[in-house]
Design an enzyme around this catalytic site. Structure first.
Site, PDB file in Angstrom:
ATOM      1  N   LYS A   1       0.667  -1.296  -0.094  1.00 65.80           N
ATOM      2  CA  LYS A   1       0.440  -0.224   0.072  1.00 65.80           C
ATOM      3  C   LYS A   1       1.019   1.482  -0.268  1.00 65.80           C
ATOM      4  CE  LYS A   1      -1.928   1.515   3.862  1.00 65.80           C
ATOM      5  NZ  LYS A   1      -1.656   3.154   4.705  1.00 65.80           N
ATOM      6  N   ASN A   2       1.686   0.769   0.915  1.00 61.25           N
ATOM      7  CA  ASN A   2       2.309   2.601   0.962  1.00 61.25           C
ATOM      8  C   ASN A   2       3.492   2.406   0.284  1.00 61.25           C
ATOM      9  OD1 ASN A   2       1.039   3.104   2.602  1.00 61.25           O
ATOM     10  ND2 ASN A   2       2.197   2.243   4.607  1.00 61.25           N
TER      11      ASN A   2
ATOM     12  N   ARG B   1      -4.834  10.870   4.753  1.00 65.38           N
ATOM     13  CA  ARG B   1      -3.764  11.757   4.518  1.00 65.38           C
ATOM     14  C   ARG B   1      -3.054  11.458   3.488  1.00 65.38           C
ATOM     15  NH1 ARG B   1      -1.698  13.169   8.133  1.00 65.38           N
ATOM     16  NH2 ARG B   1      -0.408  13.447   7.731  1.00 65.38           N
TER      17      ARG B   1
ATOM     18  N   CYS C   1      -4.205  12.511  12.653  1.00 61.21           N
ATOM     19  CA  CYS C   1      -5.730  11.666  12.480  1.00 61.21           C
ATOM     20  C   CYS C   1      -5.788  10.582  13.670  1.00 61.21           C
ATOM     21  CB  CYS C   1      -5.033  10.693  11.144  1.00 61.21           C
ATOM     22  SG  CYS C   1      -3.689   9.661  11.954  1.00 61.21           S
TER      23      CYS C   1
ATOM     24  N   ARG D   1       0.340  14.655  13.112  1.00 59.62           N
ATOM     25  CA  ARG D   1       0.813  14.538  11.585  1.00 59.62           C
ATOM     26  C   ARG D   1       1.595  15.833  10.532  1.00 59.62           C
ATOM     27  NH1 ARG D   1      -1.344   8.225   9.953  1.00 59.62           N
ATOM     28  NH2 ARG D   1      -0.013   9.257   8.646  1.00 59.62           N
TER      29      ARG D   1
ATOM     30  N   VAL E   1       2.280  18.023   7.708  1.00 60.01           N
ATOM     31  CA  VAL E   1       3.112  18.212   6.632  1.00 60.01           C
ATOM     32  C   VAL E   1       4.292  19.257   6.479  1.00 60.01           C
ATOM     33  CG1 VAL E   1       1.437  16.806   5.894  1.00 60.01           C
ATOM     34  CG2 VAL E   1       1.340  19.358   5.670  1.00 60.01           C
ATOM     35  N   ASP E   2       4.825  19.809   7.483  1.00 59.86           N
ATOM     36  CA  ASP E   2       5.282  21.515   7.864  1.00 59.86           C
ATOM     37  C   ASP E   2       6.768  20.961   6.925  1.00 59.86           C
ATOM     38  OD1 ASP E   2       5.962  19.635  10.134  1.00 59.86           O
ATOM     39  OD2 ASP E   2       7.369  20.744  10.524  1.00 59.86           O
ATOM     40  N   GLN E   3       7.443  19.777   6.975  1.00 62.38           N
ATOM     41  CA  GLN E   3       8.804  19.307   6.277  1.00 62.38           C
ATOM     42  C   GLN E   3       8.176  19.569   4.621  1.00 62.38           C
ATOM     43  OE1 GLN E   3      11.329  19.430   7.794  1.00 62.38           O
ATOM     44  NE2 GLN E   3      10.471  19.869   9.579  1.00 62.38           N
TER      45      GLN E   3
ATOM     46  N   ASP F   1       4.457   1.005  12.461  1.00 61.77           N
ATOM     47  CA  ASP F   1       3.273   0.609  11.458  1.00 61.77           C
ATOM     48  C   ASP F   1       3.335  -1.339  12.100  1.00 61.77           C
ATOM     49  OD1 ASP F   1       3.779   1.954   8.622  1.00 61.77           O
ATOM     50  OD2 ASP F   1       2.930   2.022  10.021  1.00 61.77           O
TER      51      ASP F   1
ATOM     52  N   ARG G   1      -8.507  -0.606   4.482  1.00 60.52           N
ATOM     53  CA  ARG G   1      -7.332   0.425   4.307  1.00 60.52           C
ATOM     54  C   ARG G   1      -6.384  -0.344   3.243  1.00 60.52           C
ATOM     55  NH1 ARG G   1      -7.360   5.997   7.335  1.00 60.52           N
ATOM     56  NH2 ARG G   1      -6.007   5.741   5.403  1.00 60.52           N
TER      57      ARG G   1
HETATM   58  C1  EPZ Z   1       4.628   6.644   6.913  1.00 64.19           C
HETATM   59  O1  EPZ Z   1       3.689   8.184   6.994  1.00 64.19           O
HETATM   60  C2  EPZ Z   1       3.595   5.799   6.573  1.00 64.19           C
HETATM   61  N1  EPZ Z   1       2.401   6.220   5.604  1.00 64.19           N
HETATM   62  C3  EPZ Z   1       2.597   5.487   8.044  1.00 64.19           C
HETATM   63  O2  EPZ Z   1       1.876   3.909   7.823  1.00 64.19           O
HETATM   64  C4  EPZ Z   1       4.054   5.571   8.115  1.00 64.19           C
HETATM   65  O3  EPZ Z   1       3.497   4.664   9.764  1.00 64.19           O
HETATM   66  C5  EPZ Z   1       4.884   6.430   8.392  1.00 64.19           C
HETATM   67  O4  EPZ Z   1       5.319   6.580   7.885  1.00 64.19           O
HETATM   68  C6  EPZ Z   1       6.634   5.972   9.465  1.00 64.19           C
HETATM   69  O5  EPZ Z   1       6.656   5.167   8.924  1.00 64.19           O
HETATM   70  C7  EPZ Z   1       2.379   6.245   3.902  1.00 64.19           C
HETATM   71  O6  EPZ Z   1       3.711   6.249   3.611  1.00 64.19           O
HETATM   72  C8  EPZ Z   1       1.791   6.668   2.798  1.00 64.19           C
HETATM   73  P1  EPZ Z   1       6.200  10.423   8.528  1.00 64.19           P
HETATM   74  P2  EPZ Z   1       3.734   9.549   7.206  1.00 64.19           P
HETATM   75  O7  EPZ Z   1       5.742  11.544   7.950  1.00 64.19           O
HETATM   76  O8  EPZ Z   1       5.260   9.726   6.228  1.00 64.19           O
HETATM   77  C9  EPZ Z   1       6.237  13.927  11.922  1.00 64.19           C
HETATM   78  C10 EPZ Z   1      -0.060   3.035   7.707  1.00 64.19           C
HETATM   79  O9  EPZ Z   1      -0.437   2.340   8.763  1.00 64.19           O
HETATM   80  N2  EPZ Z   1       6.440  14.612  10.642  1.00 64.19           N
HETATM   81  O10 EPZ Z   1       7.140   9.502   7.880  1.00 64.19           O
HETATM   82  O11 EPZ Z   1       2.695  10.473   7.086  1.00 64.19           O
HETATM   83  C11 EPZ Z   1       5.212  13.306  12.548  1.00 64.19           C
HETATM   84  O12 EPZ Z   1       4.277  13.902  13.183  1.00 64.19           O
HETATM   85  C12 EPZ Z   1       0.701   4.075   7.658  1.00 64.19           C
HETATM   86  O13 EPZ Z   1       0.429   2.181   6.136  1.00 64.19           O
HETATM   87  C13 EPZ Z   1       5.991  16.555  11.323  1.00 64.19           C
HETATM   88  O14 EPZ Z   1       6.441  16.291  11.510  1.00 64.19           O
HETATM   89  O15 EPZ Z   1       4.781   9.570   8.467  1.00 64.19           O
HETATM   90  C14 EPZ Z   1       5.736  11.979  12.975  1.00 64.19           C
HETATM   91  O16 EPZ Z   1       5.422  11.876  13.970  1.00 64.19           O
HETATM   92  C15 EPZ Z   1       0.594   4.711   8.955  1.00 64.19           C
HETATM   93  N3  EPZ Z   1       6.350  16.728   9.825  1.00 64.19           N
HETATM   94  C16 EPZ Z   1       6.870  11.474  12.153  1.00 64.19           C
HETATM   95  O17 EPZ Z   1       7.252  12.617  11.485  1.00 64.19           O
HETATM   96  C17 EPZ Z   1       6.449  16.735   8.368  1.00 64.19           C
HETATM   97  O18 EPZ Z   1       5.856  17.406   7.832  1.00 64.19           O
HETATM   98  C18 EPZ Z   1       6.897  10.838  11.108  1.00 64.19           C
HETATM   99  O19 EPZ Z   1       6.028  11.217  10.227  1.00 64.19           O
HETATM  100  C19 EPZ Z   1       6.355  15.145   8.617  1.00 64.19           C
HETATM  101  C20 EPZ Z   1       6.703  14.309   9.411  1.00 64.19           C
END
Ligand code: EPZ
Length: 420
Positions: A22-23, A92, A116, A121, A123-125, A308, A400
């Protein structure tokens, strides 16, 4: 709302075929936006999130053809670089259209995903990186509104490792002018699968899979055909389900290559795991002991233990011999399955981002509620071993991310029924 009824006490045994990841599929579907030529994807999992993403792309003007696990996307008619709130709020990962739309159209209007269950979560980065590449970005009325004449390559550094942040910025960079370097990049295998697909479309990318990814922008990308990698989290989930039930299973269409941290922990817990490999085939075989030993885990970015898989291991530890400590370092609120497991008789104490799990000899079936995709998987694993019947509510979360889960579990000997 659908529910899942599980009768506990059946050892899982036999064979199951894993689906595409999926990811990996979600960002790769968005890569179609980067070219006017058709992108054909195979081994695409048939999941609700995939359907949502295809609907989102179609309302932008992308022609979508789907035949089972084969999807062909043609973005030559892309005429509406908008991701509306009504669609983004249900998934998201929709934020993954932002980078490709800005790169292809010079503009995008994408609803902020909102939080969520597992955390804010933000998206500032994603926004920080696109701004550094020359996009004018405003966040107004709940939307990210981006505009640029042409993105230019830049040296980007993300404050934390972000999977979709890395993917968004990589997709934006492939059509930018000059070189982009992403430092502190996510190393997840799904990032590598996306990079491989982009390279097959004519992108120039090196370093994917390491924490420094270099992208040389090109004028345009062409169409391609790409096979989605196997789903390592689905694979890990079924390995945990077999381990919890003292079972013996063989998973095909998948690889242990991306699951070292999970396989190590299952072996520490007492499982015997081996892989079968041939030029065209790979399978994982797991044989579980009568009772597992408790194993402590700490989630972290790849290649460390994946967040995950945390809920699934909490379910394993709930019944294992001994006490385990689970540290969740990625998301701030990813222990909601703990209180549901406690309804089944688990002994779990939460202290901030740490859970202390005291293994018990037996769980008893009850009605529990799924709160997010992977929590649902953890509850299923517990239900498979709890005495009597367990009913899991709100299993739309499950649909999902797990393709045909009842059929696959039933084929492995579980007693699972969907109650509408
Ligand atoms: C991806 O989410 C996966 N989703 C998630 O899988 C997975 O849990 C996560 O990576 C961590 O491995 C998809 O790939 C579609 P992150 P993502 O950005 O990209 C913080 C599932 O069950 N952050 O790596 O959204 C964030 O809050 C899902 O399949 C910021 O602060 O996760 C988190 O604490 C759930 N600002 C950490 O970084 C940003 O701009 C890691 O988040 C981006 C992230």
């Amino acid at each position: 709302m659908d529910k899942l009824l599980i009768e506990g006490g059946h050892r899982l045994q036999g064979e199951a075929e894993m689906s595409g990841a999926k990811n990996a599929a979600l960002p790769i579907l968005c890569a179609a936006l980067l070219t006017r030529e058709p992108l054909t994807l195979t081994n695409v999992p048939q999941l609700n999130d995939i359907g949502t993403m295809l609907k989102l792309l179609a309302q932008m003007g992308v022609a979508v053809q789907r035949d089972g696990s084969v999807v062909t996307l043609d973005a030559s008619g892309l005429n509406n670089p908008l991701a509306p709130y009504e669609m983004v709020k249900t998934m998201r990962a929709s934020i993954l259209v932002l980078g490709p739309l800005v790169a292809r159209c010079g503009e995008a209007k994408v609803s902020l995903p909102g939080g969520c269950a597992i955390g804010a979560r933000p998206v500032d980065q994603h926004i920080k990186g696109l701004t550094a590449m020359g996009a004018d970005i405003a966040v107004e009325h709940g939307y990210v509104v981006a505009r640029t004449s042409r993105l230019r390559g830049a040296r980007l550094f993300t404050d934390m490792v972000t999977v979709t942040g890395t993917e968004n910025l990589m997709m934006a960079a492939v059509l930018a002018e000059g070189e982009t370097v992403i430092e502190n990049a996510a190393r997840e295998p799904e990032v590598v699968d996306l990079a491989n697909c982009l390279v097959s479309m004519g992108a120039r990318i090196s370093g994917a899979g390491s924490d420094v990814i270099r992208i040389q922008g090109v004028e345009r990308l062409h169409g391609a055909t790409h096979r989605i990698m196997p789903d390592r989290i689905e694979t890990g989930t079924y390995l945990c389900a077999a381990a919890a039930t003292g079972g013996e299973i063989r998973l095909t269409g998948t690889s242990a290559a991306y699951l070292d941290a999970v396989v190590d922990k299952l072996m520490d817990a007492g499982c015997d795991i081996r892989t079968e490999k041939s030029p065209s085939f790979e399978a994982i075989v797991l044989r579980a002991p009568q009772r597992l030993k408790a194993v402590s885990i700490r989630t972290a970015p790849y290649p460390a233990f994946p967040t995950d898989m945390q809920a699934q291991f909490m379910a394993l530890n709930a019944l294992a011999e001994g006490t385990s400590i689970i540290r969740e370092t990625i998301f701030e609120n990813r222990f909601m399955h703990a209180v549901e497991l406690a309804r089944l008789g688990a002994d779990i104490r939460i202290d901030g981002n740490t859970a202390v799990v005291q293994g018990v000899a037996q769980l008893d079936g009850a009605t529990v509620m799924a709160t997010d995709l992977r929590a649902s998987a953890g509850l299923i694993i517990a239900g498979l071993v709890a005495r009597g019947e367990t009913v899991i509510e709100r299993i739309y979360h499950l649909d999902r991310g797990y393709e045909r889960i009842e059929q696959k579990l039933t084929a492995l000997g579980a007693t699972v029924r969907r109650l509408s």
